[in-house]
Scaffold this motif. Structure first.
Motif, PDB file in Angstrom:
ATOM      1  N   THR A  77      -3.967   7.399  -7.188  1.00 31.05           N
ATOM      2  CA  THR A  77      -5.180   6.993  -7.903  1.00 31.05           C
ATOM      3  C   THR A  77      -6.402   6.966  -7.001  1.00 31.05           C
ATOM      4  N   LEU A  78      -6.218   6.856  -5.703  1.00 30.62           N
ATOM      5  CA  LEU A  78      -7.364   6.923  -4.796  1.00 30.62           C
ATOM      6  C   LEU A  78      -8.021   8.299  -4.813  1.00 30.62           C
ATOM      7  N   SER A  79      -7.290   9.293  -5.319  1.00 27.55           N
ATOM      8  CA  SER A  79      -7.891  10.624  -5.439  1.00 27.55           C
ATOM      9  C   SER A  79      -9.042  10.627  -6.442  1.00 27.55           C
ATOM     10  N   LEU A  80      -9.105   9.608  -7.295  1.00 22.92           N
ATOM     11  CA  LEU A  80     -10.133   9.542  -8.324  1.00 22.92           C
ATOM     12  C   LEU A  80     -11.462   8.995  -7.814  1.00 22.92           C
ATOM     13  N   ALA A  81     -11.436   8.293  -6.695  1.00 23.38           N
ATOM     14  CA  ALA A  81     -12.578   7.448  -6.346  1.00 23.38           C
ATOM     15  C   ALA A  81     -13.094   7.704  -4.933  1.00 23.38           C
ATOM     16  N   GLU A  82     -14.315   7.255  -4.717  1.00 23.01           N
ATOM     17  CA  GLU A  82     -14.923   7.306  -3.392  1.00 23.01           C
ATOM     18  C   GLU A  82     -14.739   6.001  -2.634  1.00 23.01           C
ATOM     19  N   ARG A  83     -14.609   4.879  -3.377  1.00 25.31           N
ATOM     20  CA  ARG A  83     -14.458   3.560  -2.772  1.00 25.31           C
ATOM     21  C   ARG A  83     -13.409   2.764  -3.537  1.00 25.31           C
ATOM     22  N   ALA A  84     -12.732   1.864  -2.809  1.00 26.88           N
ATOM     23  CA  ALA A  84     -11.745   0.980  -3.419  1.00 26.88           C
ATOM     24  C   ALA A  84     -12.199  -0.471  -3.270  1.00 26.88           C
ATOM     25  N   TRP A  85     -11.850  -1.278  -4.259  1.00 28.83           N
ATOM     26  CA  TRP A  85     -12.160  -2.703  -4.254  1.00 28.83           C
ATOM     27  C   TRP A  85     -10.888  -3.493  -4.535  1.00 28.83           C
ATOM     28  N   GLY A  86     -10.864  -4.748  -4.052  1.00 26.13           N
ATOM     29  CA  GLY A  86      -9.765  -5.648  -4.372  1.00 26.13           C
ATOM     30  C   GLY A  86     -10.099  -7.051  -3.916  1.00 26.13           C
ATOM     31  N   VAL A  87      -9.342  -8.013  -4.397  1.00 29.62           N
ATOM     32  CA  VAL A  87      -9.621  -9.404  -4.057  1.00 29.62           C
ATOM     33  C   VAL A  87      -9.119  -9.707  -2.644  1.00 29.62           C
ATOM     34  N   GLU A  88      -9.735 -10.710  -2.027  1.00 24.05           N
ATOM     35  CA  GLU A  88      -9.347 -11.197  -0.700  1.00 24.05           C
ATOM     36  C   GLU A  88      -9.309 -12.714  -0.722  1.00 24.05           C
ATOM     37  N   PRO A  89      -8.144 -13.324  -0.385  1.00 26.57           N
ATOM     38  CA  PRO A  89      -6.898 -12.662   0.011  1.00 26.57           C
ATOM     39  C   PRO A  89      -6.235 -11.958  -1.168  1.00 26.57           C
ATOM     40  N   GLY A  90      -5.512 -10.894  -0.839  1.00 24.87           N
ATOM     41  CA  GLY A  90      -4.875 -10.115  -1.872  1.00 24.87           C
ATOM     42  C   GLY A  90      -3.758  -9.270  -1.301  1.00 24.87           C
ATOM     43  N   PHE A  91      -3.223  -8.395  -2.119  1.00 26.56           N
ATOM     44  CA  PHE A  91      -2.119  -7.525  -1.722  1.00 26.56           C
ATOM     45  C   PHE A  91      -2.592  -6.569  -0.632  1.00 26.56           C
ATOM     46  N   ASP A  92      -1.936  -6.629   0.522  1.00 27.29           N
ATOM     47  CA  ASP A  92      -2.412  -5.831   1.653  1.00 27.29           C
ATOM     48  C   ASP A  92      -2.185  -4.337   1.452  1.00 27.29           C
ATOM     49  N   GLY A  93      -1.308  -3.977   0.510  1.00 24.86           N
ATOM     50  CA  GLY A  93      -1.068  -2.564   0.254  1.00 24.86           C
ATOM     51  C   GLY A  93      -2.311  -1.835  -0.215  1.00 24.86           C
ATOM     52  N   TYR A  94      -3.175  -2.513  -0.971  1.00 20.91           N
ATOM     53  CA  TYR A  94      -4.402  -1.861  -1.421  1.00 20.91           C
ATOM     54  C   TYR A  94      -5.299  -1.517  -0.234  1.00 20.91           C
ATOM     55  N   VAL A  95      -5.423  -2.449   0.699  1.00 16.67           N
ATOM     56  CA  VAL A  95      -6.267  -2.237   1.879  1.00 16.67           C
ATOM     57  C   VAL A  95      -5.669  -1.130   2.751  1.00 16.67           C
ATOM     58  N   GLU A  96      -4.367  -1.211   2.986  1.00 13.85           N
ATOM     59  CA  GLU A  96      -3.716  -0.258   3.892  1.00 13.85           C
ATOM     60  C   GLU A  96      -3.750   1.163   3.334  1.00 13.85           C
ATOM     61  N   ARG A  97      -3.500   1.303   2.035  1.00 17.84           N
ATOM     62  CA  ARG A  97      -3.494   2.647   1.463  1.00 17.84           C
ATOM     63  C   ARG A  97      -4.908   3.222   1.388  1.00 17.84           C
ATOM     64  N   ALA A  98      -5.902   2.369   1.147  1.00 10.96           N
ATOM     65  CA  ALA A  98      -7.284   2.847   1.167  1.00 10.96           C
ATOM     66  C   ALA A  98      -7.630   3.398   2.547  1.00 10.96           C
ATOM     67  N   ALA A  99      -7.235   2.682   3.591  1.00  8.94           N
ATOM     68  CA  ALA A  99      -7.498   3.142   4.957  1.00  8.94           C
ATOM     69  C   ALA A  99      -6.765   4.446   5.238  1.00  8.94           C
ATOM     70  N   ALA A 100      -5.522   4.550   4.785  1.00  8.46           N
ATOM     71  CA  ALA A 100      -4.736   5.761   5.025  1.00  8.46           C
ATOM     72  C   ALA A 100      -5.330   6.966   4.315  1.00  8.46           C
ATOM     73  N   ASN A 101      -6.036   6.716   3.213  1.00  3.90           N
ATOM     74  CA  ASN A 101      -6.645   7.800   2.447  1.00  3.90           C
ATOM     75  C   ASN A 101      -8.140   7.959   2.735  1.00  3.90           C
ATOM     76  N   ASN A 102      -8.601   7.311   3.810  1.00  3.21           N
ATOM     77  CA  ASN A 102     -10.009   7.427   4.234  1.00  3.21           C
ATOM     78  C   ASN A 102     -10.985   7.005   3.150  1.00  3.21           C
ATOM     79  N   ARG A 103     -10.639   5.922   2.466  1.00  2.00           N
ATOM     80  CA  ARG A 103     -11.533   5.357   1.474  1.00  2.00           C
ATOM     81  C   ARG A 103     -11.978   3.980   1.954  1.00  2.00           C
ATOM     82  N   PRO A 104     -13.266   3.687   1.939  1.00  2.00           N
ATOM     83  CA  PRO A 104     -13.709   2.331   2.300  1.00  2.00           C
ATOM     84  C   PRO A 104     -13.191   1.326   1.287  1.00  2.00           C
TER      85      PRO A 104
END
Length: 340
Positions: A77-104
């Motif tokens: 789904t990160l292929s759809l977007a330029e940026r990712a958002w999520g709550v903090e504290p939150g599931f670290d998988g969202y942050v880690e996968r965004a970084a792995a896919n070069n999305r802020p």
């Protein structure tokens, strides 16, 4: 958590949200029956599980995209977007996968009650917002009107319903079936009792599923996992049994923690665990007592919730064992907040 009685050298796990009823019998039977076919590619299994999942969720197969767990769903789904958002504290998988896919990744702060601290999220075109409902790791539900406002501003909203079966709120799946930009993730791990396999599915309107399908890897899910999922979905009564157990045992676990006198706050959740904050001066003694009995709970500092423990729902016998262990901790260690 583990379902078998603790062995002399084993642990009772009350931190990984595993099934207290063990694996689904139909899944085990299907895997055993298929063992002699593991030399073959899983031809047709993706289609079979897709059709079974669609029937279970009340949508058509065109609304379903199987993935190798939530991480692959996030990557796709990160292929759809330029940026990712999520709550903090939150599931670290969202942050880690965004970084792995070069999305802020942009954070949405939570307040002391683990609710969004901002009324409006400044997400718009090119943004995808990742929310788990119930939340991971807090187990909380957000105000539905707040979620609706996020949906109205962000181009895409990814709602992770991994813990949905343990919740009091209806699923948003009916809306996802014909709503452009809304994606729902459903897991085969928690209420389906299959945490040992990596299978889940994205649900969205067919045009969006068709757009995402090319981003899925070739045969991303192994044959054992697919057979296990097919076995469960062909005989889904286990899901109801596990859900009913959690809804019965969860308030009993929360009550036992409160009655121990060792916790400043215990928060019941909408997931298959309870959150508990030991009183000042007590946390180390609680963890030491649990460790002496080889009971593992999750210390949540690494989840952005320092001082909190996540304790999974177990069998009633497991929870009795936990309560008996807590009873060995002297209440003299506890110091009420604000006391001298």
């Amino acid at each position: 958590m583990l379902t078998e009685e603790p062995t002399p050298g084993g642990y009772l796990l009350m931190d990984w949200n595993e099934s207290p009823l063990g694996p689904p019998p139909a899944a085990v039977e299907r895997v055993i029956a298929a063992a002699g076919q593991l030399h073959r590619y899983p031809r047709g299994l993706m289609t079979e599980v897709t059709e079974l999942a669609a029937a279970h969720l009340g949508v058509t197969p065109e609304h379903i995209l199987l993935t190798a767990g939530v991480d692959e769903a996030i990557d796709i789904t990160l292929s759809l977007a330029e940026r990712a958002w999520g709550v903090e504290p939150g599931f670290d998988g969202y942050v880690e996968r965004a970084a792995a896919n070069n999305r802020p990744f942009r954070g949405i702060p939570l307040d002391a009650d683990w609710q969004p601290a901002v009324d409006k999220v400044d997400a718009g075109a090119g943004d995808i917002v990742y929310l788990a409902q119930p939340d991971n790791p807090t187990g909380m539900l957000y105000d539905i009107d707040w979620i609706r406002r996020v949906r109205e501003t962000a181009e895409y909203l990814f709602l992770d319903e991994t813990y949905h079966e343990f919740s009091t709120r209806p699923s948003v799946l009916p809306a996802a079936a014909d709503s452009a930009g809304l994606l729902v993730y459903r897991s085969f791990a928690k209420a389906m009792g299959l945490a040992g396999i990596r299978v889940g599915c994205l649900v969205a309107e067919p045009a969006l599923i068709a757009r995402l399908s090319p981003f899925r890897r070739f045969m991303p899910i192994d044959a054992v996992s697919l057979h296990a999922a097919a076995g469960l979905l062909s005989s889904p009564s286990f899901i109801t049994r596990l859900k009913d157990h959690v809804l019965t045992a969860r308030p009993l676990l929360a009550a036992a923690l409160r009655e121990s006198g060792l916790f400043a706050e215990v928060r019941d959740t909408e997931a298959n665990f309870v959150m508990a904050e030991p009183m000042p001066g007590t946390g180390e003694h609680v963890l030491a007592a649990l460790a002496s009995e080889r009971i593992l709970v999750k210390e949540c500092r690494g989840l952005g919730l320092p001082g909190w423990l996540r304790i999974s729902v177990g069998t009633l016998a497991d929870q009795d064992r936990l309560a008996a262990c807590l009873a060995t901790v002297s209440p003299t260690h506890a110091q009420r907040p604000g006391s001298a």
